[in-house]
Every structure is written in C-alpha cells, then in structure tokens.
Write a protein that holds these residues in place. Structure first.
Motif, PDB file in Angstrom:
ATOM      1  N   PHE A 112       0.833  -1.207   0.000  1.00  0.00           N
ATOM      2  CA  PHE A 112       0.000   0.000   0.000  1.00  0.00           C
ATOM      3  C   PHE A 112       0.870   1.260   0.000  1.00  0.00           C
ATOM      4  O   PHE A 112       0.599   2.214  -0.736  1.00  0.00           O
ATOM      5  CB  PHE A 112      -0.918  -0.019   1.214  1.00  0.00           C
ATOM      6  CG  PHE A 112      -1.745   1.236   1.360  1.00  0.00           C
ATOM      7  CD1 PHE A 112      -2.825   1.473   0.529  1.00  0.00           C
ATOM      8  CD2 PHE A 112      -1.429   2.181   2.326  1.00  0.00           C
ATOM      9  CE1 PHE A 112      -3.577   2.621   0.654  1.00  0.00           C
ATOM     10  CE2 PHE A 112      -2.170   3.333   2.462  1.00  0.00           C
ATOM     11  CZ  PHE A 112      -3.249   3.551   1.627  1.00  0.00           C
ATOM     12  N   VAL A 113       1.914   1.275   0.837  1.00  0.00           N
ATOM     13  CA  VAL A 113       2.795   2.444   0.895  1.00  0.00           C
ATOM     14  C   VAL A 113       3.505   2.644  -0.440  1.00  0.00           C
ATOM     15  O   VAL A 113       3.626   3.780  -0.934  1.00  0.00           O
ATOM     16  CB  VAL A 113       3.803   2.279   2.051  1.00  0.00           C
ATOM     17  CG1 VAL A 113       4.839   3.391   2.012  1.00  0.00           C
ATOM     18  CG2 VAL A 113       3.085   2.297   3.388  1.00  0.00           C
ATOM     19  N   GLN A 114       3.976   1.570  -1.042  1.00  0.00           N
ATOM     20  CA  GLN A 114       4.647   1.691  -2.339  1.00  0.00           C
ATOM     21  C   GLN A 114       3.686   2.183  -3.415  1.00  0.00           C
ATOM     22  O   GLN A 114       4.054   2.997  -4.266  1.00  0.00           O
ATOM     23  CB  GLN A 114       5.252   0.350  -2.729  1.00  0.00           C
ATOM     24  CG  GLN A 114       6.416  -0.091  -1.840  1.00  0.00           C
ATOM     25  CD  GLN A 114       6.925  -1.468  -2.200  1.00  0.00           C
ATOM     26  OE1 GLN A 114       6.410  -2.113  -3.122  1.00  0.00           O
ATOM     27  NE2 GLN A 114       7.929  -1.939  -1.465  1.00  0.00           N
ATOM     28  N   MET A 115       2.453   1.705  -3.375  1.00  0.00           N
ATOM     29  CA  MET A 115       1.478   2.160  -4.360  1.00  0.00           C
ATOM     30  C   MET A 115       1.206   3.652  -4.216  1.00  0.00           C
ATOM     31  O   MET A 115       1.222   4.405  -5.201  1.00  0.00           O
ATOM     32  CB  MET A 115       0.183   1.357  -4.188  1.00  0.00           C
ATOM     33  CG  MET A 115      -0.913   1.676  -5.218  1.00  0.00           C
ATOM     34  SD  MET A 115      -1.941   3.129  -4.840  1.00  0.00           S
ATOM     35  CE  MET A 115      -2.713   2.603  -3.322  1.00  0.00           C
TER      36      MET A 115
ATOM     37  N   PHE B 101       2.371   6.505  -6.937  1.00  0.00           N
ATOM     38  CA  PHE B 101       1.314   7.277  -7.585  1.00  0.00           C
ATOM     39  C   PHE B 101       1.521   8.772  -7.359  1.00  0.00           C
ATOM     40  O   PHE B 101       1.355   9.580  -8.283  1.00  0.00           O
ATOM     41  CB  PHE B 101      -0.044   6.836  -7.048  1.00  0.00           C
ATOM     42  CG  PHE B 101      -1.207   7.538  -7.697  1.00  0.00           C
ATOM     43  CD1 PHE B 101      -1.731   7.082  -8.893  1.00  0.00           C
ATOM     44  CD2 PHE B 101      -1.768   8.666  -7.120  1.00  0.00           C
ATOM     45  CE1 PHE B 101      -2.795   7.722  -9.499  1.00  0.00           C
ATOM     46  CE2 PHE B 101      -2.829   9.318  -7.708  1.00  0.00           C
ATOM     47  CZ  PHE B 101      -3.343   8.845  -8.908  1.00  0.00           C
ATOM     48  N   ILE B 102       1.866   9.157  -6.133  1.00  0.00           N
ATOM     49  CA  ILE B 102       2.076  10.584  -5.848  1.00  0.00           C
ATOM     50  C   ILE B 102       3.257  11.122  -6.640  1.00  0.00           C
ATOM     51  O   ILE B 102       3.224  12.252  -7.152  1.00  0.00           O
ATOM     52  CB  ILE B 102       2.276  10.779  -4.333  1.00  0.00           C
ATOM     53  CG1 ILE B 102       0.969  10.486  -3.592  1.00  0.00           C
ATOM     54  CG2 ILE B 102       2.737  12.197  -4.027  1.00  0.00           C
ATOM     55  CD1 ILE B 102       1.095  10.580  -2.087  1.00  0.00           C
ATOM     56  N   GLN B 103       4.305  10.331  -6.771  1.00  0.00           N
ATOM     57  CA  GLN B 103       5.472  10.788  -7.522  1.00  0.00           C
ATOM     58  C   GLN B 103       5.139  11.016  -8.997  1.00  0.00           C
ATOM     59  O   GLN B 103       5.578  11.991  -9.608  1.00  0.00           O
ATOM     60  CB  GLN B 103       6.602   9.763  -7.378  1.00  0.00           C
ATOM     61  CG  GLN B 103       7.909  10.194  -8.038  1.00  0.00           C
ATOM     62  CD  GLN B 103       9.010   9.178  -7.826  1.00  0.00           C
ATOM     63  OE1 GLN B 103       8.774   8.111  -7.253  1.00  0.00           O
ATOM     64  NE2 GLN B 103      10.198   9.492  -8.280  1.00  0.00           N
ATOM     65  N   GLN B 104       4.366  10.118  -9.584  1.00  0.00           N
ATOM     66  CA  GLN B 104       3.997  10.281 -10.988  1.00  0.00           C
ATOM     67  C   GLN B 104       2.942  11.366 -11.172  1.00  0.00           C
ATOM     68  O   GLN B 104       2.989  12.121 -12.145  1.00  0.00           O
ATOM     69  CB  GLN B 104       3.480   8.950 -11.541  1.00  0.00           C
ATOM     70  CG  GLN B 104       4.533   7.852 -11.568  1.00  0.00           C
ATOM     71  CD  GLN B 104       3.986   6.544 -12.081  1.00  0.00           C
ATOM     72  OE1 GLN B 104       2.812   6.465 -12.448  1.00  0.00           O
ATOM     73  NE2 GLN B 104       4.815   5.510 -12.116  1.00  0.00           N
TER      74      GLN B 104
ATOM     75  N   PHE C 160      -7.364  -1.668  -0.774  1.00  0.00           N
ATOM     76  CA  PHE C 160      -6.434  -2.220   0.199  1.00  0.00           C
ATOM     77  C   PHE C 160      -7.097  -2.230   1.570  1.00  0.00           C
ATOM     78  O   PHE C 160      -7.649  -1.217   2.006  1.00  0.00           O
ATOM     79  CB  PHE C 160      -5.147  -1.385   0.266  1.00  0.00           C
ATOM     80  CG  PHE C 160      -4.216  -1.589  -0.904  1.00  0.00           C
ATOM     81  CD1 PHE C 160      -3.182  -2.499  -0.828  1.00  0.00           C
ATOM     82  CD2 PHE C 160      -4.389  -0.872  -2.071  1.00  0.00           C
ATOM     83  CE1 PHE C 160      -2.329  -2.686  -1.901  1.00  0.00           C
ATOM     84  CE2 PHE C 160      -3.547  -1.046  -3.145  1.00  0.00           C
ATOM     85  CZ  PHE C 160      -2.508  -1.961  -3.061  1.00  0.00           C
ATOM     86  N   ARG C 161      -7.036  -3.379   2.247  1.00  0.00           N
ATOM     87  CA  ARG C 161      -7.546  -3.441   3.614  1.00  0.00           C
ATOM     88  C   ARG C 161      -6.720  -2.555   4.548  1.00  0.00           C
ATOM     89  O   ARG C 161      -7.244  -1.956   5.490  1.00  0.00           O
ATOM     90  CB  ARG C 161      -7.499  -4.904   4.087  1.00  0.00           C
ATOM     91  CG  ARG C 161      -7.961  -5.105   5.525  1.00  0.00           C
ATOM     92  CD  ARG C 161      -9.431  -4.803   5.653  1.00  0.00           C
ATOM     93  NE  ARG C 161      -9.876  -4.949   7.025  1.00  0.00           N
ATOM     94  CZ  ARG C 161      -9.845  -3.986   7.926  1.00  0.00           C
ATOM     95  NH1 ARG C 161      -9.386  -2.790   7.603  1.00  0.00           N
ATOM     96  NH2 ARG C 161     -10.273  -4.194   9.143  1.00  0.00           N
ATOM     97  N   ALA C 162      -5.416  -2.443   4.279  1.00  0.00           N
ATOM     98  CA  ALA C 162      -4.566  -1.617   5.131  1.00  0.00           C
ATOM     99  C   ALA C 162      -4.824  -0.131   4.939  1.00  0.00           C
ATOM    100  O   ALA C 162      -4.484   0.673   5.805  1.00  0.00           O
ATOM    101  CB  ALA C 162      -3.086  -1.924   4.850  1.00  0.00           C
TER     102      ALA C 162
END
Length: 696
Positions: free
Chosen positions: A563-566, A570-573, A599-601
């Motif tokens: 989730f953090v990587q997603m 996304f924010i970077q792009q 994402f459940r998290a």
C-alpha cells in the motif's frame, strides 16, 4: 397459572395449555431425533476429559485431547474484530458516519459481552461434537422519566417503553449455548428449519422475576427441574428451573415453557425484529450430510484407531512392568540365602524368588547360585508394540489432516520452501474449519449490528462510540444564530454607510471550533434514520469480521508495504502531471481513492486521503497568484516606484503652482475691476465743467 389464555397485540389469542402441550411434543420429538448424536457426544466428551474410566485412564493414550489441543489455536486464536464498511465505498458522509458509529459500538459489545470466551467455548463444541451455538439478546435498564422532560423530547424511544420511563443503559448480550441445550426442528437444510429453542437454567428468584404468575404452571412432581444423570449434573442442577425459549418462525411468535410442564409460561411476539428472524446464527457445523442437520463428530472417523492405540498402550505398560530384574535363588535357613537377598535387592524393583527345590531347578539350567529371568524377548515385544502404535498415530494424523508442520514436527534437513509447501498443503482441510468459525463469528457480529441499528438510542450510540454529533434541531438553531449575527452585521454596515462612516469589519459569530466542526458533519438524526432503514442500510453498510485465526505478521507487513509503495509511486507520478495540467488533479485524486479503497490496510487512511484530496482539488482549480519577483525584478520595481513617486509629486507640485497662479490672476483681475468701479463712481460724483465760448 391463573391466566389460561394470552392475547398478542395483533389480536391472536392462544390457549396456554394447548400451546404448552403442543411444544412439549415438539421438544420430545426433537430430542428423540438427536438422541443418538447426543449420546455419542456425551461419550466423546467423557473420553476427552478422561472420565470414561478413571482406573484405566493412566493406561490410555490421550489422542483425542492431543488432536483437539492442536486444532484449537489453528481454527480460532483471537477475538473477531468487527469491520463495518460502506457496501459501495462511496463518499456519502451519512453512510460513513453510520459505519463508524456501528463499528465502534460493535467493538465495545465484543468486549462487554466477552465474545472471546464465548467463541472459545463454541470452538471446543465444534471440534468435539461438530456443532456450536450462541444466542443473542437485547437488554436495557429503565428509570422513571423526569417530570420536567416531555416524552417527545426522547426521540427514537421503543414502542414497548412506557412514556414515563427512559432508557439509562443498553447492551447486546451474547450467550453461549451448550450443545445439549439447543434444539431445532428436524430438517435437511438450515433454511427449512421452522423453530429453534434453547434451554435456560433459572434460579427461583430469576424465575419469579421473569414469570410472576408462572409458579402455578409448575407441576408438583418436580417438573421444570433437570436433576441430571450423575452426581456432577445433580449438583449443578440443584435448585434450578429449566425453561425452554422457543422461537417459531412459521407462527411468528415466541414461547416460554418449563421443562416437563403441561402449560406454556408465556406466548408473545418476537422481542427482536431481525432480518433472519432467529436470534442465533446458523450453528457452526462440522461434518454434515445432505440428508439431515445431524452432524458427525470428527472423533467417529478415527475412533477405531484410537481404541487400538489404547490397547497397545495398555499392553506396552504391562510389558514395561515386566522389565524388572527377577532373580531365583535357593531358599533355606542357612547364611547363603539372606546374604544373596540382601545383596540383590537394593530397591523394590527387583523381584526375588526363593526356590526350595534348588537341585531340581538346577537340573533345568540353574547351575549357579542365582539365576535371572531373561527379558530380551519382552523388550522385543515392547519395541514391536511401540512401532505398531506409532503407525496407528500416523494413520490418525492422515485421517484428521493434521500435518507435521502444524504439530511443529520437522527435520533440520528440510528447506524453508519445503516446509512452506507442507504447511500450505497440510492445512487444506483445516481451512474449512477456519472458514466455518469465521463465518459463524461474522454472523454473530451481523446480528449484533442489526440489534444495535434497530434498538440503540442516539444517545447510546454517541456515548459508546465517543463521537458527538448535533441533532437536526440543534443545527437549525445554530444556523439561525449565525443568520441573525449576519443580519446584525449587515444592518450595522448600512447605518455606517448612511452616516458616511467606514463600514465595521465583519465579525464571526461566537461559535466554538468543535461546534463549527460538528456543523460540517451530518446530524445524528440523519445517521439514525439511515441505520433504522433496512433497505438503505443493506446497500450502504456491510458488516464483516477480521480473520479469527492467528495472523501472519509477514503477510500483514507485506500488504502494508504494498500500500505504501502504491501511494508513493502514484504521488510521484501524479505530481509531475499536476504541475503541467492542474485541471487533472481532481481526476488523479479520485484515482488514488479508488486504488486505496481496494487495500484493507488503507481503510484507516481513507478519510485523510479524501480531505487532502479535496484541498488539492480546490487549490488546483483556484485562480493562480502571480509568481514572486526575483531580486533584480525587486530592484527594478523599487526604482520604478521611486521614479513614479517623484513624477507624481512633481505633477502634484505643478498642479498646485498652476492653481496658485490661477488664483493670483483671478485675484488681480478682481482688483482691477474693483479699481475701475471706484474710479467710475468718483467721476460720477464730481460736478460737470462748463466750456468757455471762444470768439470768432
């Protein structure tokens, strides 16, 4: 009982004697239907507790207890965590607030009702008898209503509450029901069941409080009491009255009848209006056939192997008793025999056998002073019995599906991949048990959530959850105060404008920040209206439970990292695109929320992401401010401002000088005109001069 008939609010009248006789027959029929299963479960429970044969308990191998102990933490390890989500996960503020209120109330209910201990009891019944059950109730405490409070001031009051009473406390009770205290109508499938019943034990005080007129229906021969078959049950049932609580779906009523009594104690409408009618979820069933709802305990499938294991265990124990030093020596009154016995019997494990006819014994092989009994053959038999028992235990593990990785038995030579594969495939049959208990826990939470939505007062919902919301009347009152403050400010501005004075600065109404924040949230009346509406609630709120088995910490960490990587990627792009195309910011915000809701998290961050996304969208669509000037531009701007100021002052000076010259010219012209007027006036006042005549 003095009253022989009862009338329901809808006008239906029932004869308590006939109703009691009918349900006594139904209960007896259901008990006969489940008798073989109940007898089998009683024997299995005694074997599990090693109560079948106290004398030979030490000679048994506790295979059933060992298997159940392994399966207990594997199928259920922690209390279910209620999760209430919007079914379509939209951005409706009322549905979101309702989900948050119900979820917090369910979390408190799980702790208050001790759901963990209830689930553990259900788990044990499920593993031993292949059926576990609970029963849910709604309880409320009342007190007399204050005479200064009108009944209309308490919104959402249940219909069965007197106008002169008010609710002080509400709760959902989750009662564990023993496998022998639950009955239902014989059926092939659960949806074909027409009635369910549970047996409740009451003391005399509880019985008289619940049924003030029920003593008359109790028979004099001890009906209503269950003394039990053994001493333990008789001690537990001493002074108790057993009453059956029956919910009949086909007749849409509830019946209370004492065990063995000829007449019913009470016939009433169901106290809860539940979607599935039953106050209990579908029991946690083990092995079932398609022909009936009589479950088959797992122990039945390996009971033969367990009996053989017990036989071998007894044989091994008896043969082990033979592994003692047994000595034969000549008996007599001489000094040799006492000396041999004293030397060879240091402990009681040595058996000394005196032989009177030692000469005859020595002719058969005893040529020495002492002869020992050979035990090599006994040792070989013990080893063979242990190997046979080991194979039977392995057969039991194959039957039950308990893999070696679940039992913690592994080899050092095995790789991590091999152990992971064994764990994955070895727990396939355990997954069905895990899923069944998870389904059962989810159904409990769903019924508890339905009771909370239908019965709990708005004050209870906010008090338990810790969320404070305004009512519609309070929000309207605050809005009226704000409008009045705005009207007063407008009138003050108009008066100042008429008097030629500057308008006073606008003043904000004196509203606390927390109240202003609650004004942005939906009212408690809107939330309660949503929760009370079954059709809307079913579409917008979903009640589920978290996994009830021991969580995999590595898997949970992996989901959080994904989730953090997603979000980070996304924010970077999206940041680079937002700088070039600000109009696409709302689209990117909705895309991020769409991905986060999967994402459940990310559920805990959904509200924060929505707030930040709204601020970003508003900032992107707002008019842009000019960029800040560079230092060179600041110097040029200052120089231009100085020049403009000098020219402005010069222009102002020129205008002032021209105005002075103009005033001087006007004053000089006015002076000349006044001088000419004076001269003309003086000339008019002097006499005329006569002209002298000249001669010709």
């Amino acid at each position: 009982m003095d009253v022989e008939a009862t009338t329901l609010p809808d006008g239906d009248q029932y004869d308590l004697v006939k109703v009691g006789a009918h349900w006594q027959q139904e209960i007896e029929r259901a008990q006969r239907y489940f008798k073989s299963w109940a007898d089998r479960c009683d024997k299995i429970e005694k074997i599990y507790l090693q109560q079948a044969d106290q004398q030979s308990a030490k000679r048994r191998f506790p295979m059933l207890w060992a298997n159940v102990s392994v399966l207990q933490p594997a199928v259920y390890a922690r209390v279910p965590q209620p999760v209430v989500e919007r079914r379509f996960k939209d951005s409706q503020p009322v549905a979101r607030m309702g989900s948050e209120l119900v979820e917090r109330n369910l979390a408190f209910t799980a702790d208050d009702a001790d759901l963990d201990s209830v689930m553990r009891s259900v788990r044990d019944d499920f593993l031993l008898c292949a059926r576990g059950t609970v029963w849910l109730r709604y309880e409320a405490d009342f007190e007399p209503l204050d005479m200064g409070v009108e009944p209309s001031d308490a919104p959402g009051m249940p219909e069965d509450v007197s106008p002169m009473e008010q609710i002080t406390d509400e709760r959902v009770c989750i009662d564990y029901v023993h496998w022998s205290d639950f009955l239902h109508s014989p059926a092939r499938r659960w949806k074909d069941v027409t009635w369910v019943a549970r047996r409740v034990s009451m003391t005399d005080e509880e019985f008289d409080k619940r049924f003030p007129d029920g003593r008359g229906s109790l028979a004099k021969d001890g009906a209503g009491s269950n003394h039990g078959a053994n001493q333990t049950e008789r001690a537990q049932n001493e002074g108790k009255i057993y009453v059956w609580e029956i919910w009949c779906k086909s007749e849409n009523y509830t019946v209370w009848i004492a065990d063995g009594c000829p007449a019913a104690l009470e016939v009433s409408e169901p106290p809860l209006n539940l979607k599935g009618f039953w106050p209990c979820p579908r029991p946690a069933f083990g092995t079932l056939s398609t022909g009936s709802l009589i479950p088959v305990p797992d122990y039945v499938y390996y009971q033969g192997q367990c009996d053989e294991i017990d036989i071998l265990t007894k044989r091994i124990n008896k043969l082990t008793d033979q592994l003692r030093l047994k000595i034969f020596y000549p008996s007599g009154d001489g000094s040799v025999s006492p000396a041999i016995e004293k030397a060879m019997r240091p402990e009681n494990d040595t058996v000394m056998v005196p032989i009177p006819e030692w000469a005859a014994f020595t002719d058969k092989g005893g040529s020495n002073a002492i002869v020992t009994l050979p035990i090599d053959d006994v040792q070989k038999v013990i080893v063979a019995c242990i190997e046979a028992r080991k194979q039977l235990i392995e057969d039991v593990y194959q039957i039950t599906g308990i893999s070696d990785i679940v039992r913690g038995d592994t080899q050092a030579s095995e790789t991590a991949t091999a152990q992971r594969i064994k764990s994955q495939w070895g727990s396939i049959r355990i997954r069905d048990r895990q899923a069944e208990l998870a389904r059962f826990a989810r159904d409990i939470v769903a019924i508890a959530g339905e009771i909370i939505c239908d019965q709990f007062q708005p004050e209870t919902l906010m008090l338990v959850s810790g969320i404070q919301l305004l009512t519609t009347a309070q929000k309207q009152q605050i809005q009226m105060q704000m409008q009045q403050a705005q009207m007063v400010a407008q009138q003050a501005a108009m008066r100042a404008q008429q008097m030629g004075q500057p308008a006073p600065p606008p003043q904000q109404p004196p509203i606390p920040p927390e109240v202003a924040q609650m004004m942005q949230q939906p009212s408690i009346d809107e939330v309660v209206q949503l929760l009370r509406n079954d059709s809307v609630r079913g579409f917008r709120i979903d009640i589920e439970t978290d996994s009830t088995i021991e969580p995999d910490e590595d898997a949970e960490k992996q989901r959080r990292m994904e989730f953090v990587q997603m979000v980070g990627g996304f924010i970077q792009q999206a940041g680079a695109i937002a700088q070039q195309q600000p109009m696409l910011v709302p689209v990117m915000v909705e895309t991020l929320l769409f991905a986060a809701r999967g994402f459940r998290a990310g559920r805990q961050l959904e509200n924060t992401l929505e707030q930040v996304g709204a601020q970003l969208s508003q900032a992107a669509t707002a008019p842009k401010q000019p960029p800040e000037p560079t230092p060179e531009q600041m110097i040029d701007l200052k120089t231009a401002q100085v020049k403009a100021g000098a020219e402005e002052r010069k222009a102002q000076l020129g205008v002032a000088q021209a105005e002075i010259e103009h005033r001087t010219t006007v004053e000089q012209a006015r002076g000349d005109m006044a001088m000419q007027a004076m001269q003309q006036l003086q000339a008019a006042q002097q006499p005329p001069v006569q002209q002298q005549q000249r001669p010709y």
